[in-house]
Design a protein around this motif. Structure first.
Motif, PDB file in Angstrom:
ATOM      1  N   GLN A 125       0.821  -1.221   0.000  1.00 33.35           N
ATOM      2  CA  GLN A 125       0.000   0.000   0.000  1.00 33.35           C
ATOM      3  C   GLN A 125       0.849   1.263   0.000  1.00 33.35           C
ATOM      4  OE1 GLN A 125      -2.556   0.628   3.477  1.00 33.35           O
ATOM      5  NE2 GLN A 125      -4.294   0.800   2.093  1.00 33.35           N
ATOM      6  N   ILE A 126       2.091   1.186   0.472  1.00 33.02           N
ATOM      7  CA  ILE A 126       2.958   2.363   0.529  1.00 33.02           C
ATOM      8  C   ILE A 126       3.995   2.361  -0.594  1.00 33.02           C
ATOM      9  CG2 ILE A 126       2.654   2.643   3.011  1.00 33.02           C
ATOM     10  CD1 ILE A 126       5.467   1.398   3.364  1.00 33.02           C
ATOM     11  N   GLY A 127       3.841   1.444  -1.556  1.00 33.94           N
ATOM     12  CA  GLY A 127       4.841   1.304  -2.609  1.00 33.94           C
ATOM     13  C   GLY A 127       4.849   2.434  -3.623  1.00 33.94           C
ATOM     14  N   ALA A 128       3.732   3.141  -3.769  1.00 31.41           N
ATOM     15  CA  ALA A 128       3.651   4.244  -4.739  1.00 31.41           C
ATOM     16  C   ALA A 128       2.633   5.267  -4.261  1.00 31.41           C
ATOM     17  CB  ALA A 128       3.272   3.710  -6.127  1.00 31.41           C
ATOM     18  N   SER A 129       2.775   6.484  -4.752  1.00 30.64           N
ATOM     19  CA  SER A 129       1.889   7.576  -4.329  1.00 30.64           C
ATOM     20  C   SER A 129       0.427   7.277  -4.648  1.00 30.64           C
ATOM     21  CB  SER A 129       2.294   8.881  -5.023  1.00 30.64           C
ATOM     22  OG  SER A 129       3.633   9.207  -4.746  1.00 30.64           O
ATOM     23  N   ALA A 130       0.171   6.705  -5.827  1.00 29.34           N
ATOM     24  CA  ALA A 130      -1.208   6.418  -6.234  1.00 29.34           C
ATOM     25  C   ALA A 130      -1.884   5.458  -5.261  1.00 29.34           C
ATOM     26  CB  ALA A 130      -1.220   5.836  -7.648  1.00 29.34           C
ATOM     27  N   ASN A 131      -1.118   4.493  -4.762  1.00 28.42           N
ATOM     28  CA  ASN A 131      -1.670   3.511  -3.813  1.00 28.42           C
ATOM     29  C   ASN A 131      -2.193   4.206  -2.564  1.00 28.42           C
ATOM     30  OD1 ASN A 131       0.155   2.424  -5.648  1.00 28.42           O
ATOM     31  ND2 ASN A 131       0.922   0.876  -4.264  1.00 28.42           N
ATOM     32  N   VAL A 132      -1.354   5.064  -1.994  1.00 23.53           N
ATOM     33  CA  VAL A 132      -1.696   5.746  -0.740  1.00 23.53           C
ATOM     34  C   VAL A 132      -2.870   6.697  -0.946  1.00 23.53           C
ATOM     35  CG1 VAL A 132      -0.827   7.249   1.093  1.00 23.53           C
ATOM     36  CG2 VAL A 132       0.707   5.580   0.040  1.00 23.53           C
ATOM     37  N   VAL A 133      -2.824   7.446  -2.035  1.00 23.57           N
ATOM     38  CA  VAL A 133      -3.863   8.452  -2.296  1.00 23.57           C
ATOM     39  C   VAL A 133      -5.229   7.801  -2.493  1.00 23.57           C
ATOM     40  CG1 VAL A 133      -4.664  10.189  -3.934  1.00 23.57           C
ATOM     41  CG2 VAL A 133      -2.278  10.169  -3.224  1.00 23.57           C
ATOM     42  N   LEU A 134      -5.306   6.805  -3.366  1.00 18.73           N
ATOM     43  CA  LEU A 134      -6.604   6.197  -3.659  1.00 18.73           C
ATOM     44  C   LEU A 134      -7.112   5.372  -2.475  1.00 18.73           C
ATOM     45  CD1 LEU A 134      -8.438   6.552  -5.999  1.00 18.73           C
ATOM     46  CD2 LEU A 134      -7.519   4.510  -7.071  1.00 18.73           C
TER      47      LEU A 134
END
Length: 426
Positions: free
Chosen positions: A372-381
Motif C-alpha cells: 500500500q505504501i509502494g507508490a503515491s497512487a496507492n496511498v492516495v486512492l
C-alpha cells in the motif's frame, strides 16, 4: 555506524507500525520524523531537504482541482455513461477503467490519473450498490503499470532516460511491451480474485440503465470550464518538461484557476484535501531520507551490484527483483538515483549496460504495486476509499498487490531474458 543503525531501526519500526495498523500511518511516519530529529540523525533543515515538495504540490493541487470540478456533475455524468456502456456489468467497468487508467498514466502523473478516475468509481459503486474497492485496486495497479510504459510515465524513468540517453520510443519498445502483456495478465488475475464480488444486483442495474446521464449535470457553466481545464491540464502535464515547468506548478495553477472561476466555497474545497495522506508522505520522505543520509541506501545498492559478480544476466535479474521488492517499501527515486552512477561505472568497465537500465526501470516502477505504501497512487486512492466508507487495510492490499507485483515482474523477467539473453527480436 551508530546513526545507520538508528536510521534502520526507526524505518523498520515505522513500517511495522503501518503494517500492523496499530497506529495510523500518518502518525507513524510523523513519529519516525520526530525520532530522527531527536536522535540527531537529521537536523531540521536536512529533514526538510528530503521532502519531495513537487509530489506534495501535485497532490494538493489536483485534490483541490477535483474538489471544484466535482460540483459540476461531470464525474456522475461519466459514471452513468460508463455504467450504461458496460450494461451495468462491474467486471466490464473494471476492465474499461483499468485500460483508461493505464493509458492516461503513461502520459500523466499517476496521482493525477487516479484522482480523476477515483470519484467516478465511487459513484458507480454507489449506483450499482457494490463495493468499489476491487475496481479501485484495479486502477491502482493499472496506474503503476501504465506509468512504467513510457519515458514520462514515472519519475525513475525520467532519471534513467536522462542518464542513459534513452528516448520516448526506447521505453515504448522495451518497458512498453512488457507492461502491455503484464496489464492483460493482471486484468485476468483480477477476474479470478474478485469474480464473486464483482456482481451487481439486477434491480440496481435496471435502475442505472434507466438513468438519464444529462440530468447529472448540476452546473453547465462549471462543466464546460472543467472539461476545458482538464484538457489543458493533460496537455500541460505532457509538455511540462519542454518548458522547464514542474508538475506541481501545473497542478497548483490548475487548482488556482478553478478556485477563482468555479465560485465554490473555498473552505469546503480545502476541506476536501486528504491532509492525513499529505502528512504521511511528508513523514515517509523524511524517514527514507534518514536512510539516504546515513548511506544505508547506497550500501544496499552496492551489495546488489556485488552479488552478481559482474555477470550481465545475473546482474540484470538481481537488479530487476531487488528493485521490485525494495520499491515496494522504499521510495524508488533515491534508490534509482543511487543505482545510476553504479551502472554507469560498470559501463565504463566494458559491460553492455543497456539491459540493466530496463531491469531497474521495470523493477522499480512495477514494484510499487507490491504494498500500500509502494507508490503515491496507492496511498492516495486508498485514503480516498477509506474516507468514503470503504477502508483498504495494509494487509488486505498486500494480499492482492503482492501477487500482482510478482506476476508483472515475472513477465518482465521473461521479456528481458528473451530479448537480451536469447536474442529474440521483440
Amino acid at each position: 555506524m551508530e546513526q545507520e543503525i538508528i536510521a534502520i531501526v526507526i524505518f523498520v519500526v515505522v513500517i511495522g507500525a503501518i503494517m500492523t495498523e496499530k497506529v495510523h500511518r500518518a502518525a507513524a511516519a510523523l513519529a519516525g520524523t520526530v525520532a530522527l530529529l531527536l536522535t540527531g540523525v537529521l537536523t531540521f533543515d536536512e529533514a526538510v531537504s528530503y521532502i519531495d515538495f513537487n509530489t506534495l504540490g501535485v497532490l494538493v493541487g489536483m485534490m483541490m482541482f477535483v474538489a471544484v470540478v466535482k460540483h459540476s456533475g461531470l464525474f456522475e455524468y461519466v459514471s452513468i455513461k460508463s455504467a450504461k456502456m458496460a450494461h451495468g456489468d462491474p467486471w466490464k467497468i473494471m476492465v474499461m477503467f483499468m485500460i483508461i487508467t493505464a493509458f492516461c498514466s503513461a502520459f500523466l502523473d499517476n496521482v493525477t490519473t487516479v484522482l480523476l478516475m477515483g470519484p467516478m468509481t465511487l459513484t458507480i459503486g454507489k449506483m450499482l450498490k457494490i463495493n468499489p474497492v476491487p475496481i479501485l485496486l484495479g486502477q491502482i495497479f493499472a496506474s503503476n503499470i501504465g506509468g512504467t510504459m513510457t519515458l514520462i510515465g514515472d519519475p525513475p524513468n525520467i532519471m534513467i532516460g536522462s542518464a542513459a540517453g534513452l528516448d520516448f520510443l526506447d521505453f515504448v519498445e522495451n518497458t512498453g511491451v512488457a507492461c502491455i502483456i503484464g496489464l492483460i495478465a493482471v486484468i485476468f488475475f483480477m477476474k479470478f480474485a474478485y469474480k464473486k464480488k464483482l456482481l451487481a444486483d439486477q434491480d440496481a442495474i435496471k435502475d442505472v440503465m434507466e438513468l438519464d446521464e444529462s440530468k447529472a449535470i448540476t452546473d453547465r457553466r462549471l462543466l464546460h470550464e472543467s472539461v476545458v481545464m482538464i484538457a489543458l491540464v493533460i496537455v500541460a502535464f505532457i509538455l511540462h518538461g519542454h518548458f522547464g515547468i514542474q508538475t506541481a506548478t501545473v497542478a497548483l495553477t490548475a487548482a488556482a484557476i478553478m478556485m477563482v472561476i468555479g465560485g465554490q466555497d473555498i473552505d469546503e474545497v480545502v476541506g476536501d484535501v486528504e491532509w492525513p495522506t499529505l502528512v504521511f508522505f511528508t513523514g515517509l520522505f523524511i524517514v527514507v531520507g534518514g536512510m539516504v543520509k546515513t548511506g544505508v541506501i547506497k550500501q544496499l545498492a552496492t551489495l546488489i551490484m556485488q552479488a552478481s559478480g559482474g555477470h550481465l544476466v545475473a546482474t540484470m535479474m538481481i537488479l530487476l527483483w531487488a528493485s521490485a521488492f525494495l520499491s515496494a517499501i522504499l521510495d524508488n527515486i533515491p534508490f534509482v538515483a543511487t543505482l545510476i552512477p553504479l551502472i554507469l561505472a560498470m559501463g565504463q568497465q566494458g559491460m553492455d549496460i543497456t539491459p540493466l537500465w530496463w531491469a531497474i526501470s521495470l523493477g522499480a516502477c512495477l514494484g510499487g504495486n507490491g504494498t500500500q505504501i509502494g507508490a503515491s497512487a496507492n496511498v492516495v486512492l486508498s485514503g480516498i476509499s477509506g474516507r468514503h466508507g470503504y477502508p483498504i487495510s495494509f494487509n488486505d492490499y498486500t494480499k492482492v498487490g503482492m501477487p500482482v507485483m510478482l506476476i508483472t515482474v515475472f513477465i518482465a523477467m521473461i521479456f528481458l531474458l528473451l530479448k537480451y539473453q536469447v536474442g529474440l527480436p521483440i
